[in-house]
Design a protein around this motif. Structure first.
Motif: not given
Ligand code: V47
Length: 361
Positions: A278-298
């Motif tokens: 599956i090409p993309h993994i979304k860290a959905y900011w609405a449920t993870a919060t924007l900060s954690l969704a950004m950390v999830a990019q690492e």
């Protein structure tokens, strides 16, 4: 027998036990391998789109224990949009530069298939370039039962009316025992997967979600991912996997232990490594919060989802997402984190690369 680190170093396909072993790794070892995979696929790009959610009604025949969106004792706030209201929202959104509308709703027989088809046709007639992502597999199943039409017929009618892609909602957790407990009466796991297969076979793309952090455990999450991987091997039609972090307020699900950030990041990293097709993994900011969704990019994710404008499902459950996310906030957090913001369309074609300042002013 290769151990898990050997397998990761050799990029071997991971089975159920390997995936369980991933959870036993410390966060940074796991994150290192997930990030390597992500960097090989997408480098430092972080994807997002400019979109608008529209949820025509919250009056639902089903009672999913985790759901705070549907009007019930805990959310005594029923509403019903008219067609004209939905069309006006779409028109206004298009006028503001929105490129995708994401239409999903409650299961309500007043909103039958013809109601939706009419709305889709009218939106497409007025705004042919506006991408319509609409109707979860749970809704397709509901409409199929309501009208006595096969899934294939409904999917054909959706395509004819202008639906471009299907969202990933309604997947919840595929494990039948947990599913029966949290959302009895909803589309079965088998049929959720079948509907997406039918959609893919018609040359169309969709997403897949997983609701986690409630009463399921690691084993059920891995089982969920493997069932998706199996379908993807056959169809190649899933664009993105979206792990949705369970929001706990205003619902009927009693959960004792809520997930911490570590387990959320681990689950995202595990999904990047297990879902090798599956090409993309979304860290959905609405449920993870924007900060954690950004950390999830690492930690394996490469997408934050979109600006949304109005978010009704997760915010009913306590998420701070009701008013969407400002584009500038996306750009600021992506750039200051050392990544490159990529505005994409709904099918991941790159529309704009924000190279340095990322200023939209
Ligand atoms: O299926 C309901 C979830 C989903 C809660 O395809 C909850 O691009 C957390 O599927 N806590 C609908 N989640 C939303 C969805 C979605 C969202 C963004 C992008 C895409 C896409 C799809 O919302 C439902 C359900 O799993 N949900 N209640 C809750 N308390």
């Amino acid at each position: 027998m290769m151990n898990i680190i050997d397998k990761l170093e050799k990029n071997a396909r991971l089975d159920f036990d390997d995936a369980l072993a991933l959870y036993e790794l410390d966060l940074f070892t796991l994150g290192h391998f997930a990030n390597l995979r992500r960097m090989r696929m997408w480098g430092k790009k972080v994807y997002f789109n400019i979109n608008r959610h529209i949820n025509p009604t919250n009056i639902c025949k089903d009672i999913c224990k985790f759901c705070a969106f549907s009007a019930n004792r805990k959310n005594p706030n029923p509403y019903k949009y008219t067609k004209e209201e939905v069309l006006q929202i779409a028109a206004d959104a298009y006028g503001r530069g929105i490129k995708e509308i994401h239409i999903v709703s409650a299961h309500n027989k007043e909103y039958d298939l013809y109601w939706y088809l009419d709305v889709f046709k009218k939106i497409k007639a007025d705004f042919p370039k506006l991408h319509i992502k609409a109707l979860t597999a749970a809704e397709v199943h509901f409409l199929s039962t309501l009208h006595g039409f096969s899934y294939d017929t409904i999917v054909e009618m959706m395509i004819e009316a202008g639906v471009d892609s299907m969202p990933g909602g309604g997947a919840e957790i595929f494990d039948e025992k947990i599913r029966a407990y949290i959302c009895k009466g909803k589309v079965t796991s088998e049929n959720w997967l079948k509907i997406h297969k039918i959609w893919h076979k018609k040359g169309k793309f969709s997403n897949a979600t997983m609701l986690f952090g409630h009463v399921e455990g690691k084993k059920e999450r891995i089982d969920h991912m493997l069932r998706l991987r199996d379908v993807q091997d056959r169809t190649g039609g899933f664009n993105a996997f979206i792990p949705l972090v369970y929001q706990r307020d205003n619902n009927y699900l009693k959960v004792e232990n809520f997930l911490g950030s570590q387990e959320i990041l681990k689950t995202i990293a595990v999904s990047r490594l297990v879902l090798d097709n599956i090409p993309h993994i979304k860290a959905y900011w609405a449920t993870a919060t924007l900060s954690l969704a950004m950390v999830a990019q690492e930690f394996g994710a490469d997408d934050l989802d979109g600006t949304i404008e109005r978010e009704a499902i997760q915010s009913a459950g306590g998420a701070k997402s009701a008013d969407g996310q400002a584009l500038q906030d996306f750009l600021d957090i992506i750039i200051t984190s050392g990544f490159t913001p990529i505005e994409r369309d709904s099918l991941y074609n790159e529309l704009r690369i924000y190279e340095e300042t990322g200023c939209v002013c």
